[in-house]
Scaffold this active site. Structure first.
Site, PDB file in Angstrom:
ATOM      1  N   LYS A   1       4.783 -12.977   4.076  1.00  0.00           N
ATOM      2  CA  LYS A   1       5.695 -12.634   2.981  1.00  0.00           C
ATOM      3  C   LYS A   1       7.123 -13.021   3.369  1.00  0.00           C
ATOM      4  CE  LYS A   1       6.879  -8.468   0.280  1.00  0.00           C
ATOM      5  NZ  LYS A   1       6.568  -7.025   0.151  1.00  0.00           N
TER       6      LYS A   1
ATOM      7  N   VAL B   1       6.078  -0.551   0.091  1.00  0.00           N
ATOM      8  CA  VAL B   1       6.881   0.670   0.073  1.00  0.00           C
ATOM      9  C   VAL B   1       6.559   1.547  -1.135  1.00  0.00           C
ATOM     10  CG1 VAL B   1       8.902  -0.100  -1.245  1.00  0.00           C
ATOM     11  CG2 VAL B   1       9.189   1.540   0.628  1.00  0.00           C
ATOM     12  N   GLY B   2       5.682   1.051  -2.025  1.00  0.00           N
ATOM     13  CA  GLY B   2       5.302   1.847  -3.181  1.00  0.00           C
ATOM     14  C   GLY B   2       4.038   1.320  -3.837  1.00  0.00           C
ATOM     15  N   GLY B   3       3.390   0.388  -3.113  1.00  0.00           N
ATOM     16  CA  GLY B   3       2.186  -0.246  -3.653  1.00  0.00           C
ATOM     17  C   GLY B   3       2.220  -1.752  -3.530  1.00  0.00           C
ATOM     18  N   SER B   4       3.180  -2.284  -2.770  1.00  0.00           N
ATOM     19  CA  SER B   4       3.448  -3.728  -2.756  1.00  0.00           C
ATOM     20  C   SER B   4       2.386  -4.571  -2.072  1.00  0.00           C
ATOM     21  CB  SER B   4       4.799  -3.997  -2.094  1.00  0.00           C
ATOM     22  OG  SER B   4       5.843  -3.459  -2.858  1.00  0.00           O
TER      23      SER B   4
ATOM     24  N   LEU C   1      12.581  -6.713  -4.165  1.00  0.00           N
ATOM     25  CA  LEU C   1      11.321  -6.232  -3.591  1.00  0.00           C
ATOM     26  C   LEU C   1      10.792  -4.985  -4.281  1.00  0.00           C
ATOM     27  CD1 LEU C   1      11.990  -6.547   0.278  1.00  0.00           C
ATOM     28  CD2 LEU C   1      11.057  -8.268  -1.273  1.00  0.00           C
TER      29      LEU C   1
ATOM     30  N   SER D   1       5.396  -6.125  -4.361  1.00  0.00           N
ATOM     31  CA  SER D   1       6.272  -7.252  -4.088  1.00  0.00           C
ATOM     32  C   SER D   1       5.629  -8.350  -3.250  1.00  0.00           C
ATOM     33  CB  SER D   1       7.535  -6.760  -3.379  1.00  0.00           C
ATOM     34  OG  SER D   1       7.225  -6.131  -2.147  1.00  0.00           O
TER      35      SER D   1
END
Length: 585
Positions: A152, A248-251, A201, A227
């Site tokens: 990434k 960080v939240g589902g990326s 992101l 992201s």
């Protein structure tokens, strides 16, 4: 008439007053003019940076194509049909050289890029690294010997930018590799390409003004997620066997679910994040986690077994916890007690995603696992905690960064909302609460003061123990749930439908290990069942409309477990994959 009256009033003023007004008007006009000129010149500079980077990108793609042709097409096809285990064995035995493997995946990455726009830049030094491995092959061959691995764009590679989709962060190359990249190279792996991300992101779409929009591998009008969307598009389209994403939240989990691949977000202290600039730097409690993404769970398992087999990570980053691979937790035949839910009580998933959990529950029971209903506590409050803590400063950092950059117009509505003063947001929330209570709740989630932020952190600490207590009271080892609410949505939807992060963001809030594995596809029956799906507010209507007609799109499930129980998550994911792919790992 009005202008005439105004002129008469002006003439009636004494000369000194007229002079003051004239000077004030002149200063104001000059201020506005020079402000507009400054903004124009700033935007022109940013557009010039984009043009320069696009030219460099074209050159990078061209160089990779020329490099890939040094290996014959027949040989590339032969290597390209190997799975991870087969290629790894062939590299170690010498029947495939690191250069041949690299050329194959440069070629396959280019093929994937043509349909998805997933690549930012190829890593030109990869050719030198492959040649060095061939000229001085280490003995014994290290575990990742010659294996091409994609990364990434925000994962630091020395000499390359990590722009996070901001034009202003082009030409600010990293001065060192991240611990992850350093470790991959020490194990013989070859990072060969960087992949696209959304601006900031902090989105589960994938577009930015530097590199443009990345598409789903099979549907150009839909997103591959974010992201880590460039990674999922590349892997889903066959351009990489193994990649490194961040979450960080589902990326990691959104993109894997959308593109039909596998991936896992470890608890954040088990892999190093040193040097990786997250979406909002300086954010405690909710931390980003790098993790593997691959075509199958088994590849993720092999990668993590390798990187957790020594203390390299902890030696480079003492803030990580030196927890080695726990084979006892992963051992084939180990059975777990798993809590499951199909609806978290905040946002009802569309029919295919609920069906995926129900069918997976039945399949795991048939394999000997024990499945029990589980309801996560206070999801509405957890969503508020997540939104407030993930932005830290009420969104100020993101607003300032995007406002000073070129902005994709799709970000406009969200950015405009969070630019409003807090009292205006609170007023809007008060007005819409009787009709759309979920929207009102989200609007008041941002902390207004440092005191409110401290209370958010305190609430998160309490919530973590409350969640663990709920699991322990039922004797639950892991949790099975939907990944989100919809299959891969249209590009413009995620920025309007951020509230679906309740399914993934909660496990960042808890710092759990959480992974995604594909299990099914949207069927005609799922599409027909959408007729009964809720339409009580704009979010539900948007989720329904973007899912309508999504026949054939991939659907995954999510497995989560407390920190440092990654092997438990992977065992359950591997059992699910074994059932669907008829493998026996």
């Amino acid at each position: 008439m009005a202008l005439s009256t105004l002129a008469n009033h002006y003439q009636a003023l004494d000369p000194s007053t007229r002079n003051v007004l004239a000077v004030s008007a002149g200063v104001t006009t000059a201020y506005v003019f020079f402000g507009c000129l400054r903004d124009f010149l700033h935007k022109r500079r940013l557009h010039a940076i984009v043009a320069r980077r696009q030219a460099e990108r074209s050159e990078s793609l061209g160089n990779a194509e020329a490099s890939s042709h040094k290996t014959t097409e027949a040989r590339r096809n032969e290597i390209g049909h190997m799975d991870y285990n087969t290629l790894s064995a062939a590299l170690k035995s010498g029947s495939v050289s690191p250069t041949e493997a690299l050329h194959t995946y440069q070629w396959k990455a280019l093929e994937a890029h043509r349909s998805t726009n997933c690549i930012t830049l190829f890593i030109k030094e990869a050719n030198e690294w492959a040649a060095e491995l061939e000229q001085n092959p280490p003995e014994p061959r290290p575990p990742l010997y010659g294996m091409p691995i994609s990364v990434k764009e925000c994962v630091p590679v020395k000499g390359y930018d990590g722009t996070r989709g901001y034009v202003n962060e082009c030409y600010m190359p990293n001065d060192r590799d991240s611990v992850m990249v350093e470790h991959i190279r020490a194990l013989g792996g070859i990072p060969y390409v960087q992949t696209n991300v959304p601006q900031s992101l902090l989105a589960y779409s994938c577009y930015n003004p530097v590199y443009g929009t990345t598409n789903h591998p099979d549907h150009k009008d839909r997103t591959p997620g974010g992201s880590s969307g460039g990674e999922s598009a590349l892997i889903g389209a066959g351009g990489s066997l193994l990649g490194i994403g961040g979450d960080v939240g589902g990326s990691i989990r959104f993109p894997c679910h959308f593109c039909g691949i596998a991936g896992i977000k470890p608890s954040h202290m088990r892999l190093s994040h040193r040097g990786v600039l997250g979406s909002v730097p300086g954010r405690p409690l909710i931390n980003a986690s790098d993790g593997p993404m691959a075509r199958d769970v088994h590849t993720c398992v092999e990668f993590l077994k390798t990187v957790w087999s020594d203390d390299f990570i902890h030696q480079r980053d003492p803030y990580t916890v030196p927890v080695p691979w726990n084979e006892r937790h992963f051992q084939k035949g180990t059975r777990y007690r798993i809590g499951y839910y199909t609806d978290d009580g905040w946002f009802t998933p569309t029919p295919a995603l609920q069906r995926a959990v129900r069918e997976t529950k039945e399949m795991l029971e048939a394999m000997g696992h024990q499945l029990v209903p589980f309801q996560p506590p206070r999801i509405e409050d957890a969503v508020s905690m997540f939104i407030g803590a993930v932005c830290v400063d009420g969104g100020r950092y993101l607003i300032d960064k995007i406002s000073n950059d070129l902005m994709d117009p799709r970000y406009g509505p969200m950015l405009g909302l969070y630019k409003l003063p807090f009292w205006v947001q609170s007023l809007i929330a008060l007005l819409v609460k009787p009709i759309y209570p979920r929207m009102a709740h989200s609007l008041t989630a941002m902390p207004r003061t440092t005191s409110e932020l401290r209370k958010k952190y305190e609430a998160i600490e309490h919530y973590r123990f409350e969640y663990i207590d709920a699991m322990q009271k039922q004797g639950i080892d892991a949790v099975l749930s939907p990944v989100t609410v919809t299959p891969a949505p249209h590009h413009e939807v995620p920025v309007k439908l951020f509230s679906v992060i309740s399914y993934t963001g909660i496990y960042n809030l808890l710092d759990f290990a959480a992974g995604t594995v594909p299990v099914t596809h949207v069927t005609q029956k799922d599409d027909e069942d959408l007729d009964k799906y809720p339409t009580s507010d704009p979010w539900y209507r948007l989720a329904k409309s973007t899912t309508k007609g999504a026949l054939g799109l991939s659907v995954g499930v999510q497995v989560a477990a407390p920190p440092f129980r990654e092997e438990v998550v992977l065992r359950i994911m591997q059992d699910i994959e074994n059932h669907h792919k008829q493998t026996d790992y």
